[in-house]
Design a protein around this motif. Structure first.
Motif, PDB file in Angstrom:
ATOM      1  N   ILE A  91      -3.793  19.558  -8.846  1.00 29.55           N
ATOM      2  CA  ILE A  91      -4.312  18.722  -9.936  1.00 29.55           C
ATOM      3  C   ILE A  91      -3.324  17.612 -10.296  1.00 29.55           C
ATOM      4  CG2 ILE A  91      -4.985  18.729 -12.378  1.00 29.55           C
ATOM      5  CD1 ILE A  91      -6.304  21.449 -11.845  1.00 29.55           C
ATOM      6  N   PRO A  92      -2.014  17.879 -10.391  1.00 28.79           N
ATOM      7  CA  PRO A  92      -1.081  16.770 -10.659  1.00 28.79           C
ATOM      8  C   PRO A  92      -1.119  15.673  -9.592  1.00 28.79           C
ATOM      9  CG  PRO A  92       0.017  18.845 -11.056  1.00 28.79           C
ATOM     10  CD  PRO A  92      -1.310  19.163 -10.431  1.00 28.79           C
ATOM     11  N   THR A  93      -1.417  16.024  -8.355  1.00 26.30           N
ATOM     12  CA  THR A  93      -1.539  15.013  -7.300  1.00 26.30           C
ATOM     13  C   THR A  93      -2.708  14.077  -7.598  1.00 26.30           C
ATOM     14  OG1 THR A  93      -0.637  16.553  -5.690  1.00 26.30           O
ATOM     15  CG2 THR A  93      -1.855  14.672  -4.830  1.00 26.30           C
ATOM     16  N   ILE A  94      -3.800  14.629  -8.070  1.00 24.89           N
ATOM     17  CA  ILE A  94      -4.958  13.806  -8.429  1.00 24.89           C
ATOM     18  C   ILE A  94      -4.611  12.894  -9.603  1.00 24.89           C
ATOM     19  CG2 ILE A  94      -7.326  13.884  -9.303  1.00 24.89           C
ATOM     20  CD1 ILE A  94      -7.590  16.574  -7.757  1.00 24.89           C
ATOM     21  N   ILE A  95      -3.892  13.429 -10.584  1.00 23.11           N
ATOM     22  CA  ILE A  95      -3.478  12.625 -11.742  1.00 23.11           C
ATOM     23  C   ILE A  95      -2.562  11.483 -11.303  1.00 23.11           C
ATOM     24  CG2 ILE A  95      -2.144  12.675 -13.895  1.00 23.11           C
ATOM     25  CD1 ILE A  95      -3.220  15.566 -14.261  1.00 23.11           C
ATOM     26  N   ILE A  96      -1.614  11.769 -10.428  1.00 16.30           N
ATOM     27  CA  ILE A  96      -0.698  10.726  -9.950  1.00 16.30           C
ATOM     28  C   ILE A  96      -1.435   9.710  -9.096  1.00 16.30           C
ATOM     29  CG2 ILE A  96       1.256  10.327  -8.400  1.00 16.30           C
ATOM     30  CD1 ILE A  96       2.602  12.699  -9.695  1.00 16.30           C
ATOM     31  N   ALA A  97      -2.386  10.155  -8.285  1.00 18.73           N
ATOM     32  CA  ALA A  97      -3.168   9.212  -7.475  1.00 18.73           C
ATOM     33  C   ALA A  97      -3.968   8.269  -8.367  1.00 18.73           C
ATOM     34  CB  ALA A  97      -4.104   9.976  -6.540  1.00 18.73           C
ATOM     35  N   LEU A  98      -4.570   8.803  -9.401  1.00 18.68           N
ATOM     36  CA  LEU A  98      -5.301   7.943 -10.334  1.00 18.68           C
ATOM     37  C   LEU A  98      -4.349   7.025 -11.097  1.00 18.68           C
ATOM     38  CD1 LEU A  98      -7.902  10.507 -11.733  1.00 18.68           C
ATOM     39  CD2 LEU A  98      -8.310   8.646 -10.112  1.00 18.68           C
TER      40      LEU A  98
ATOM     41  N   THR B  65      -1.489   5.782 -10.052  1.00 21.63           N
ATOM     42  CA  THR B  65      -0.951   4.704  -9.221  1.00 21.63           C
ATOM     43  C   THR B  65      -1.984   3.635  -8.913  1.00 21.63           C
ATOM     44  OG1 THR B  65      -1.447   5.939  -7.209  1.00 21.63           O
ATOM     45  CG2 THR B  65       0.781   6.146  -8.103  1.00 21.63           C
ATOM     46  N   MET B  66      -3.262   3.981  -9.010  1.00 20.26           N
ATOM     47  CA  MET B  66      -4.305   3.018  -8.669  1.00 20.26           C
ATOM     48  C   MET B  66      -4.851   2.245  -9.869  1.00 20.26           C
ATOM     49  SD  MET B  66      -6.403   4.896  -5.643  1.00 20.26           S
ATOM     50  CE  MET B  66      -6.468   6.559  -6.281  1.00 20.26           C
ATOM     51  N   THR B  67      -4.431   2.585 -11.068  1.00 16.68           N
ATOM     52  CA  THR B  67      -4.940   1.881 -12.237  1.00 16.68           C
ATOM     53  C   THR B  67      -4.310   0.500 -12.350  1.00 16.68           C
ATOM     54  OG1 THR B  67      -3.258   2.804 -13.686  1.00 16.68           O
ATOM     55  CG2 THR B  67      -5.336   3.999 -13.538  1.00 16.68           C
ATOM     56  N   PRO B  68      -5.051  -0.440 -12.908  1.00 16.57           N
ATOM     57  CA  PRO B  68      -4.491  -1.790 -13.078  1.00 16.57           C
ATOM     58  C   PRO B  68      -3.614  -1.924 -14.321  1.00 16.57           C
ATOM     59  CG  PRO B  68      -6.803  -1.761 -13.719  1.00 16.57           C
ATOM     60  CD  PRO B  68      -6.476  -0.386 -13.201  1.00 16.57           C
ATOM     61  N   TRP B  69      -3.562  -0.904 -15.154  1.00 14.61           N
ATOM     62  CA  TRP B  69      -2.815  -0.986 -16.398  1.00 14.61           C
ATOM     63  C   TRP B  69      -1.352  -0.616 -16.170  1.00 14.61           C
ATOM     64  CZ3 TRP B  69      -7.329   2.326 -16.907  1.00 14.61           C
ATOM     65  CH2 TRP B  69      -8.462   1.603 -17.293  1.00 14.61           C
ATOM     66  N   PRO B  70      -0.430  -1.512 -16.484  1.00 23.14           N
ATOM     67  CA  PRO B  70       0.993  -1.231 -16.255  1.00 23.14           C
ATOM     68  C   PRO B  70       1.525  -0.062 -17.076  1.00 23.14           C
ATOM     69  CG  PRO B  70       0.634  -3.570 -16.668  1.00 23.14           C
ATOM     70  CD  PRO B  70      -0.660  -2.874 -16.924  1.00 23.14           C
ATOM     71  N   SER B  71       0.971   0.164 -18.258  1.00 20.94           N
ATOM     72  CA  SER B  71       1.475   1.268 -19.084  1.00 20.94           C
ATOM     73  C   SER B  71       1.197   2.627 -18.429  1.00 20.94           C
ATOM     74  CB  SER B  71       0.855   1.214 -20.487  1.00 20.94           C
ATOM     75  OG  SER B  71      -0.555   1.329 -20.400  1.00 20.94           O
ATOM     76  N   VAL B  72       0.071   2.746 -17.734  1.00 20.36           N
ATOM     77  CA  VAL B  72      -0.245   3.995 -17.033  1.00 20.36           C
ATOM     78  C   VAL B  72       0.589   4.106 -15.767  1.00 20.36           C
ATOM     79  CG1 VAL B  72      -2.077   5.299 -15.889  1.00 20.36           C
ATOM     80  CG2 VAL B  72      -2.569   4.059 -17.995  1.00 20.36           C
TER      81      VAL B  72
ATOM     82  N   PHE C 224       0.822  -1.204   0.000  1.00 25.15           N
ATOM     83  CA  PHE C 224       0.000   0.000   0.000  1.00 25.15           C
ATOM     84  C   PHE C 224       0.859   1.259   0.000  1.00 25.15           C
ATOM     85  CE2 PHE C 224      -2.007   3.363   2.595  1.00 25.15           C
ATOM     86  CZ  PHE C 224      -3.012   3.720   1.713  1.00 25.15           C
ATOM     87  N   LEU C 225       1.978   1.215   0.673  1.00 25.90           N
ATOM     88  CA  LEU C 225       2.860   2.377   0.736  1.00 25.90           C
ATOM     89  C   LEU C 225       3.521   2.649  -0.608  1.00 25.90           C
ATOM     90  CD1 LEU C 225       4.482   1.880   4.240  1.00 25.90           C
ATOM     91  CD2 LEU C 225       2.530   3.289   3.602  1.00 25.90           C
ATOM     92  N   HIS C 226       3.603   1.614  -1.438  1.00 19.76           N
ATOM     93  CA  HIS C 226       4.136   1.790  -2.795  1.00 19.76           C
ATOM     94  C   HIS C 226       3.218   2.695  -3.614  1.00 19.76           C
ATOM     95  CE1 HIS C 226       6.383   0.774  -6.383  1.00 19.76           C
ATOM     96  NE2 HIS C 226       5.261   0.458  -6.989  1.00 19.76           N
ATOM     97  N   VAL C 227       1.930   2.677  -3.297  1.00 19.18           N
ATOM     98  CA  VAL C 227       0.954   3.542  -3.963  1.00 19.18           C
ATOM     99  C   VAL C 227       0.906   4.914  -3.291  1.00 19.18           C
ATOM    100  CG1 VAL C 227      -1.504   3.803  -4.493  1.00 19.18           C
ATOM    101  CG2 VAL C 227      -0.427   1.573  -4.716  1.00 19.18           C
ATOM    102  N   LEU C 228       1.021   4.945  -1.981  1.00 11.81           N
ATOM    103  CA  LEU C 228       0.894   6.191  -1.217  1.00 11.81           C
ATOM    104  C   LEU C 228       2.104   7.114  -1.380  1.00 11.81           C
ATOM    105  CD1 LEU C 228      -0.839   7.760   0.853  1.00 11.81           C
ATOM    106  CD2 LEU C 228       0.447   6.573   2.632  1.00 11.81           C
TER     107      LEU C 228
END
Length: 163
Positions: free
Chosen positions: A96-103, A105-112, A58-62
């Motif tokens: 706004i960049p924080t929201i983009i990075i949060a989204l 990091t939570m996507t299941p797609w490795p390319s994103v 979880f910390l890898h995402v946070l």
């Protein structure tokens, strides 16, 4: 032999600094951007130390989400020296960049997910360049700083862009 990861030592020193600021300036200092910035640095050091020691996923995402707040908050801290405290949409646009990075990091797609680190690097470089431009205006541009403190405030702007 005792093994204490370096981020925990940095977090300890930052928490001592944070405690001193709150003790000398009172509880009202908790709403100041500089106090929030130091608290965020402390939290990020703790998250890095725990992630390094215990490998919690979880910390890898946070961690990148917390790191993406730092450049915007540093910009807000130093822009307050020039323009005075600002509130409203001008402040929130920086997150706004924080929201983009949060989204991202939570996507299941490795390319994103793979694009989070380059985007974070560009974010730090962009705000670093903005702080460099901001600091090049000289101490006379710092309207919200006392004349006696303008040299140290300008020094802080130049050293912040190095880290």
């Amino acid at each position: 032999m005792l093994h204490i990861p370096l981020p925990f030592i940095a977090a300890l020193l930052l928490s001592i600094l944070l405690f001193q600021i709150i003790r000398t300036e009172g509880p009202g200092s908790l709403r100041k951007p500089t106090t929030i910035f130091i608290a965020l640095c402390t939290l990020l050091a703790i998250v890095g130390g725990v992630r390094w020691t215990y490998k919690i996923e979880f910390l890898h995402v946070l961690q990148p989400v917390l790191a993406s707040i730092m450049p915007a908050l540093a910009w807000i801290c130093f822009s307050d020296l020039m323009y005075g405290p600002r509130v409203g949409i001008r402040v929130w646009v920086h997150f706004i960049p924080t929201i983009i990075i949060a989204l991202g990091t939570m996507t299941p797609w490795p390319s994103v997910t793979d694009m989070v680190d380059p985007f974070l690097t560009l974010l730090f470089l962009g705000y670093g360049a903005a702080l460099l431009r901001f600091g090049s205006k000289g101490p006379d541009a710092l309207r919200a700083v006392r004349l006696a403190d303008s040299a140290s405030a300008l020094w802080a702007i130049h050293t912040r862009r190095l880290f």
